[in-house]
Design an enzyme around this catalytic site. Structure first.
Site, PDB file in Angstrom:
ATOM      1  N   HIS A  72      33.320  37.927  43.361  1.00 37.70           N
ATOM      2  CA  HIS A  72      33.394  39.368  43.139  1.00 37.70           C
ATOM      3  C   HIS A  72      31.993  39.947  43.298  1.00 37.70           C
ATOM      4  O   HIS A  72      31.046  39.423  42.699  1.00 37.70           O
ATOM      5  CB  HIS A  72      33.949  39.659  41.737  1.00 37.70           C
ATOM      6  CG  HIS A  72      34.062  41.111  41.421  1.00 37.70           C
ATOM      7  ND1 HIS A  72      35.054  41.902  41.956  1.00 37.70           N
ATOM      8  CD2 HIS A  72      33.305  41.927  40.650  1.00 37.70           C
ATOM      9  CE1 HIS A  72      34.898  43.144  41.528  1.00 37.70           C
ATOM     10  NE2 HIS A  72      33.847  43.194  40.728  1.00 37.70           N
ATOM     11  N   ASP A 117      39.509  40.106  37.772  1.00 28.06           N
ATOM     12  CA  ASP A 117      38.038  39.937  37.876  1.00 28.06           C
ATOM     13  C   ASP A 117      37.442  39.546  36.525  1.00 28.06           C
ATOM     14  O   ASP A 117      36.296  39.906  36.219  1.00 28.06           O
ATOM     15  CB  ASP A 117      37.367  41.235  38.366  1.00 28.06           C
ATOM     16  CG  ASP A 117      37.818  41.597  39.769  1.00 28.06           C
ATOM     17  OD1 ASP A 117      37.843  42.800  40.083  1.00 28.06           O
ATOM     18  OD2 ASP A 117      38.163  40.670  40.523  1.00 28.06           O
TER      19      ASP A 117
HETATM   20  C1  GRF Z   1      32.829  40.606  49.657  1.00 32.34           C
HETATM   21  O1  GRF Z   1      31.890  41.478  49.032  1.00 32.34           O
HETATM   22  C2  GRF Z   1      33.572  39.834  48.598  1.00 32.34           C
HETATM   23  O2  GRF Z   1      32.801  39.627  47.437  1.00 32.34           O
HETATM   24  C3  GRF Z   1      34.718  40.740  48.282  1.00 32.34           C
HETATM   25  O3  GRF Z   1      35.119  41.225  49.544  1.00 32.34           O
HETATM   26  C4  GRF Z   1      33.941  41.416  50.353  1.00 32.34           C
HETATM   27  C5  GRF Z   1      34.209  40.955  51.758  1.00 32.34           C
HETATM   28  O4  GRF Z   1      34.353  39.571  51.748  1.00 32.34           O
HETATM   29  N1  GRF Z   1      35.754  40.044  47.571  1.00 32.34           N
HETATM   30  P1  GRF Z   1      34.652  38.753  53.127  1.00 32.34           P
HETATM   31  O5  GRF Z   1      33.632  39.232  54.140  1.00 32.34           O
HETATM   32  O6  GRF Z   1      36.048  39.120  53.550  1.00 32.34           O
HETATM   33  O7  GRF Z   1      34.479  37.315  52.768  1.00 32.34           O
END
Ligand code: GRF
Length: 220
Positions: A110, A146
């Site tokens: 998160h 979360d």
């Molecule tokens: C990231 O900031 C992650 O922490 C949140 O979604 C965003 C994109 O993640 N859960 P990703 O590029 O799809 O891994």
């Protein structure tokens, strides 16, 4: 025998990319057996396919009720016989039954220093609150959104010139892409466990989340 890892995504898949790389170069002692997405247009699916990893789509839009989607997702996950499930940019809220089934084996990342800023739009909220620091948290998934027990957090100072975009980029590149592979590596090696809501690293209960200083050299 390597651990079996399933990754669940909804979007870009930057964390997925990092997990694929770390399983392929041996830093994570696990086989990434499948990538599951609730969206068939998730850009991260290109990365999975390019890596030759089986992709499963469980479209949340195909189910009228949230619990029907979760049942379908649980079936898809169960079929993978995963030792570890990582939610990586997964944007749906999971209910109690699925979370209970995988508790202790399911991690999420998160983009905030939990318990601050649960939910969405964390970078803008950090700026609005005038927080001095920002970062990301890897936590075990429990029924509280979360809210599961944190394993590791990475943090940095918010600068005067920062906006939501610069924060998002720094959270991802300086924190998430390091702490997530590290946490999964510890779990795959059997060095992490969740017991009665407490995270144990080897035989020590964590009084606070681990930090960037605890990263092993190959994850820095
Ligand atoms: C990231 O900031 C992650 O922490 C949140 O979604 C965003 C994109 O993640 N859960 P990703 O590029 O799809 O891994």
């Amino acid at each position: 025998m390597s651990a079996r890892l399933a990754v669940v995504i909804s979007g870009r898949g930057r964390n997925l990319e990092a997990l694929i790389a770390a399983t392929r170069d041996g830093r994570i002692a696990a086989d990434l057996t499948a990538v599951i997405s609730n969206r068939d247009d998730a850009p991260g699916l290109f990365c999975a396919r390019a890596a030759g990893i089986p992709v499963l789509i469980v479209p949340h839009t195909a189910y009228r009720q949230r619990h029907e989607f979760e049942t379908a997702l649980a079936v898809a996950l169960r079929e993978q016989r995963p030792d570890i499930v990582t939610l990586a940019g997964f944007m749906r809220i999971l209910g109690g039954a699925l979370v209970a089934e995988f508790e202790g084996r399911m991690l999420n990342i998160h983009p905030s220093l939990l318990p601050r800023h649960r939910g969405l739009d964390t970078h803008r909220r950090v700026l609005a609150a005038g927080d001095a620091e920002h970062g990301a948290t890897v936590h075990f998934v429990t029924p509280q959104l979360d809210g599961g027990p944190a394993v590791i957090q990475g943090r940095f100072s918010v600068e005067a010139h920062d906006d939501a975009e610069t924060l998002a980029e720094r959270v991802l590149n300086r924190v998430e892409l390091k702490i997530y592979p590290q946490a999964v590596a510890w779990l795959a090696r059997g060095e992490l466990r969740l017991e009665d809501g407490i995270v144990w690293r080897r035989d020590t209960p964590l009084r606070q989340p681990l930090s960037l200083q605890d990263l092993e050299p190959e994850f820095r």
